[in-house]
Design a protein around this motif. Structure first.
Motif, PDB file in Angstrom:
ATOM      1  N   VAL A  16       0.091   8.194  11.156  1.00  0.00           N
ATOM      2  CA  VAL A  16      -0.727   7.132  10.563  1.00  0.00           C
ATOM      3  C   VAL A  16       0.211   6.072  10.004  1.00  0.00           C
ATOM      4  O   VAL A  16       1.400   6.312   9.796  1.00  0.00           O
ATOM      5  CB  VAL A  16      -1.631   7.678   9.443  1.00  0.00           C
ATOM      6  CG1 VAL A  16      -2.558   8.748   9.978  1.00  0.00           C
ATOM      7  CG2 VAL A  16      -0.800   8.229   8.277  1.00  0.00           C
ATOM      8  N   GLY A  17      -0.331   4.890   9.754  1.00  0.00           N
ATOM      9  CA  GLY A  17       0.534   3.844   9.215  1.00  0.00           C
ATOM     10  C   GLY A  17      -0.257   2.627   8.786  1.00  0.00           C
ATOM     11  O   GLY A  17      -1.425   2.451   9.146  1.00  0.00           O
ATOM     12  N   THR A  18       0.405   1.777   8.021  1.00  0.00           N
ATOM     13  CA  THR A  18      -0.197   0.547   7.528  1.00  0.00           C
ATOM     14  C   THR A  18       0.237  -0.631   8.390  1.00  0.00           C
ATOM     15  O   THR A  18       1.113  -0.510   9.243  1.00  0.00           O
ATOM     16  CB  THR A  18       0.232   0.302   6.079  1.00  0.00           C
ATOM     17  OG1 THR A  18       1.671   0.240   6.027  1.00  0.00           O
ATOM     18  CG2 THR A  18      -0.226   1.417   5.165  1.00  0.00           C
ATOM     19  N   VAL A  19      -0.388  -1.771   8.161  1.00  0.00           N
ATOM     20  CA  VAL A  19       0.092  -3.012   8.760  1.00  0.00           C
ATOM     21  C   VAL A  19       1.424  -3.340   8.079  1.00  0.00           C
ATOM     22  O   VAL A  19       1.448  -3.610   6.867  1.00  0.00           O
ATOM     23  CB  VAL A  19      -0.920  -4.149   8.562  1.00  0.00           C
ATOM     24  CG1 VAL A  19      -0.339  -5.475   9.057  1.00  0.00           C
ATOM     25  CG2 VAL A  19      -2.222  -3.827   9.292  1.00  0.00           C
ATOM     26  N   GLU A  55     -11.507   1.722  16.569  1.00  0.00           N
ATOM     27  CA  GLU A  55     -12.506   1.683  15.502  1.00  0.00           C
ATOM     28  C   GLU A  55     -12.272   2.745  14.425  1.00  0.00           C
ATOM     29  O   GLU A  55     -12.654   2.567  13.280  1.00  0.00           O
ATOM     30  CB  GLU A  55     -13.910   1.848  16.091  1.00  0.00           C
ATOM     31  CG  GLU A  55     -14.421   0.609  16.813  1.00  0.00           C
ATOM     32  CD  GLU A  55     -14.553  -0.598  15.897  1.00  0.00           C
ATOM     33  OE1 GLU A  55     -14.989  -0.406  14.747  1.00  0.00           O
ATOM     34  OE2 GLU A  55     -14.222  -1.713  16.321  1.00  0.00           O
ATOM     35  N   ASP A  56     -11.638   3.870  14.814  1.00  0.00           N
ATOM     36  CA  ASP A  56     -11.462   4.952  13.840  1.00  0.00           C
ATOM     37  C   ASP A  56     -10.201   4.798  13.005  1.00  0.00           C
ATOM     38  O   ASP A  56      -9.873   5.663  12.199  1.00  0.00           O
ATOM     39  CB  ASP A  56     -11.479   6.316  14.534  1.00  0.00           C
ATOM     40  CG  ASP A  56     -10.317   6.493  15.513  1.00  0.00           C
ATOM     41  OD1 ASP A  56      -9.665   5.479  15.863  1.00  0.00           O
ATOM     42  OD2 ASP A  56     -10.066   7.646  15.933  1.00  0.00           O
ATOM     43  N   PHE A  57      -9.457   3.713  13.183  1.00  0.00           N
ATOM     44  CA  PHE A  57      -8.264   3.480  12.372  1.00  0.00           C
ATOM     45  C   PHE A  57      -8.653   3.160  10.933  1.00  0.00           C
ATOM     46  O   PHE A  57      -9.557   2.355  10.696  1.00  0.00           O
ATOM     47  CB  PHE A  57      -7.463   2.305  12.937  1.00  0.00           C
ATOM     48  CG  PHE A  57      -6.277   2.713  13.766  1.00  0.00           C
ATOM     49  CD1 PHE A  57      -6.371   3.742  14.682  1.00  0.00           C
ATOM     50  CD2 PHE A  57      -5.062   2.055  13.631  1.00  0.00           C
ATOM     51  CE1 PHE A  57      -5.288   4.118  15.462  1.00  0.00           C
ATOM     52  CE2 PHE A  57      -3.974   2.420  14.399  1.00  0.00           C
ATOM     53  CZ  PHE A  57      -4.086   3.450  15.322  1.00  0.00           C
ATOM     54  N   HIS A  58      -7.969   3.775   9.996  1.00  0.00           N
ATOM     55  CA  HIS A  58      -8.094   3.387   8.595  1.00  0.00           C
ATOM     56  C   HIS A  58      -7.107   2.244   8.353  1.00  0.00           C
ATOM     57  O   HIS A  58      -5.945   2.482   8.023  1.00  0.00           O
ATOM     58  CB  HIS A  58      -7.787   4.564   7.673  1.00  0.00           C
ATOM     59  CG  HIS A  58      -8.868   5.584   7.624  1.00  0.00           C
ATOM     60  ND1 HIS A  58      -8.725   6.804   7.007  1.00  0.00           N
ATOM     61  CD2 HIS A  58     -10.136   5.575   8.110  1.00  0.00           C
ATOM     62  CE1 HIS A  58      -9.850   7.497   7.119  1.00  0.00           C
ATOM     63  NE2 HIS A  58     -10.718   6.767   7.781  1.00  0.00           N
ATOM     64  N   ILE A  59      -7.555   1.033   8.520  1.00  0.00           N
ATOM     65  CA  ILE A  59      -6.636  -0.110   8.436  1.00  0.00           C
ATOM     66  C   ILE A  59      -6.227  -0.350   6.991  1.00  0.00           C
ATOM     67  O   ILE A  59      -7.050  -0.636   6.117  1.00  0.00           O
ATOM     68  CB  ILE A  59      -7.277  -1.373   9.034  1.00  0.00           C
ATOM     69  CG1 ILE A  59      -7.568  -1.149  10.516  1.00  0.00           C
ATOM     70  CG2 ILE A  59      -6.362  -2.580   8.832  1.00  0.00           C
ATOM     71  CD1 ILE A  59      -8.295  -2.307  11.172  1.00  0.00           C
ATOM     72  N   THR A  60      -4.945  -0.209   6.760  1.00  0.00           N
ATOM     73  CA  THR A  60      -4.364  -0.406   5.431  1.00  0.00           C
ATOM     74  C   THR A  60      -3.251  -1.438   5.559  1.00  0.00           C
ATOM     75  O   THR A  60      -2.421  -1.356   6.466  1.00  0.00           O
ATOM     76  CB  THR A  60      -3.802   0.914   4.883  1.00  0.00           C
ATOM     77  OG1 THR A  60      -4.834   1.906   4.901  1.00  0.00           O
ATOM     78  CG2 THR A  60      -3.291   0.742   3.467  1.00  0.00           C
ATOM     79  N   VAL A  61      -3.223  -2.398   4.673  1.00  0.00           N
ATOM     80  CA  VAL A  61      -2.333  -3.546   4.820  1.00  0.00           C
ATOM     81  C   VAL A  61      -1.385  -3.652   3.627  1.00  0.00           C
ATOM     82  O   VAL A  61      -1.824  -3.619   2.467  1.00  0.00           O
ATOM     83  CB  VAL A  61      -3.152  -4.850   4.949  1.00  0.00           C
ATOM     84  CG1 VAL A  61      -2.222  -6.047   5.173  1.00  0.00           C
ATOM     85  CG2 VAL A  61      -4.165  -4.739   6.085  1.00  0.00           C
ATOM     86  N   LEU A  62      -0.107  -3.806   3.908  1.00  0.00           N
ATOM     87  CA  LEU A  62       0.865  -4.106   2.854  1.00  0.00           C
ATOM     88  C   LEU A  62       0.602  -5.510   2.335  1.00  0.00           C
ATOM     89  O   LEU A  62       0.431  -6.454   3.112  1.00  0.00           O
ATOM     90  CB  LEU A  62       2.291  -4.025   3.412  1.00  0.00           C
ATOM     91  CG  LEU A  62       2.896  -2.625   3.519  1.00  0.00           C
ATOM     92  CD1 LEU A  62       4.056  -2.601   4.512  1.00  0.00           C
ATOM     93  CD2 LEU A  62       3.377  -2.155   2.152  1.00  0.00           C
TER      94      LEU A  62
END
Length: 362
Positions: free
Chosen positions: A189-192, A217-224
């Motif tokens: 997993v990873g962030t932007v 669609e199932d990505f938990h989009i997390t942004v720095l």
């Protein structure tokens, strides 16, 4: 329950570890003196029947046992002639507690001591460190992030050791590379990241939008949100741009910087890095604009102690990213021959320590 939690019934198959079997069997990874001992015994025609006892000296969560057993199974000179009893990955262990015994002709496995002890030491260190972090976080998710701080060859086993700790404690843990997740069939997993933001000229919202357009669609989009050192403003820009697609924002301010939102408030606290006041300001700003569903992930220098302090003070963090502190420290194991040809032969201070918790490995 997870694979690790059900390991009482089934250990990992030895093929999972992709061991360099021939080189291990040849003693290539072994301290030379063990190879010399084996050679001397064979030259003398001596095949002592021994009981080897393995232990460590700390309160710990055991890791690497299935891997150690795989080494013995595949790389000894006759696995079927050995009798092995062992605890399981994820077991809590006491100082000096026997975690494994190996019985049989010593020349069949003398060349493997360095290797199985090293595996147990490394994996137990990771499992124990991860368990401590998970306990400090009080059940909140942890992102296991030390991949960039160590050699790539340790990723698979380290990731599994972290996964075992999470499974034993019933806590969510994510890893950042597919290698770390491979032994249980997960994915990284990873962030932007900052790199994508830089690729779009430092525009975090634009980079996040482009990432969201690509992401499944199932990505938990997390942004720095610390690229411009203005986490409150950037978090709001990203939340407005992504709307419900945004799972969370990640605060990662360097410990040498003070976020712009705190410049007028310094004096009565340490304003550097990711601190309580910065988290609360980001949370308040998001909530004020109706983005209360957006989670806050924090990273950058987080240790057990810092997480404990955040939790004690009720800092509104939803998940912690923890890196290099998870691979620091030591958790050494020792192996001793305590019985030889039916006679007690332990060195002074290393007596036979039976352990009713050990299970026969078949």
């Amino acid at each position: 329950m997870s694979t690790a939690a059900s390991s009482r019934e089934a250990r990992l198959d030895p093929s999972v570890f992709d061991l360099p079997v021939e080189k291990m069997r040849e003693g290539y990874y072994t301290d030379a003196y063990f190879n010399h001992v084996r050679a001397a015994l064979l030259a003398d025609g001596r095949h002592p029947q021994v009981l080897m006892q393995v232990f460590q000296r700390k309160h710990a969560m055991l890791g690497g046992m299935d891997e150690a057993i795989a080494i013995l199974r595949l790389c000894s000179h006759d696995w079927d002639a050995l009798t092995v009893h062992a605890l399981h990955d994820g077991d809590r262990i006491e100082p000096w507690e026997t975690v494994m015994t190996i019985e049989g002709d010593y020349t069949l496995f003398a060349h493997l001591e360095t290797v199985y002890l090293g595996v147990l030491a490394r994996r137990t260190l990771i499992s124990t460190n991860t368990a401590r972090v998970l306990e400090a976080a009080g059940g909140k998710p942890i992102i296991f992030m030390p991949a960039r701080h160590d050699h790539h060859r340790v990723q698979t086993g380290d990731g599994y050791a972290a996964f075992v700790a999470g499974a034993m404690l019933g806590a969510e843990i994510g890893v950042t590379s597919d290698a770390q997740a491979s032994w249980w069939g997960g994915r990284g997993v990873g962030t932007v990241p900052h790199a994508l933001i830089a690729a779009y000229g430092g525009d975090t919202a634009l980079a996040a939008t482009k990432f969201a357009a690509w992401a499944p669609e199932d990505f938990h989009i997390t942004v720095l949100v610390d690229f411009e050192n203005d986490s409150v403003r950037t978090a709001l820009e990203v939340a407005r741009a992504l709307g419900p697609r945004l799972w969370g924002v990640r605060l990662d301010t360097s410990n040498q910087l003070v976020d712009r939102s705190l410049w007028q408030e310094m004096g009565d606290f340490d304003p550097r890095g990711v601190n309580e006041r910065l988290v609360r300001k980001v949370r308040a700003a998001l909530d004020a604009e109706g983005f209360d569903q957006v989670r806050i992930v924090v990273s950058g220098g987080f240790s057990v102690e810092k997480i404990e302090e955040f939790e004690l003070r009720g800092v509104p963090v939803d998940a912690y990213g923890v890196g290099s502190s998870l691979i620091r420290g030591e958790n050494d194991f020792t192996a001793d021959i305590v019985v030889s040809d039916g006679r007690t032969t332990a060195k002074v201070g290393r007596q036979l320590r039976p352990n009713a918790r050990l299970e026969r490995v078949v």
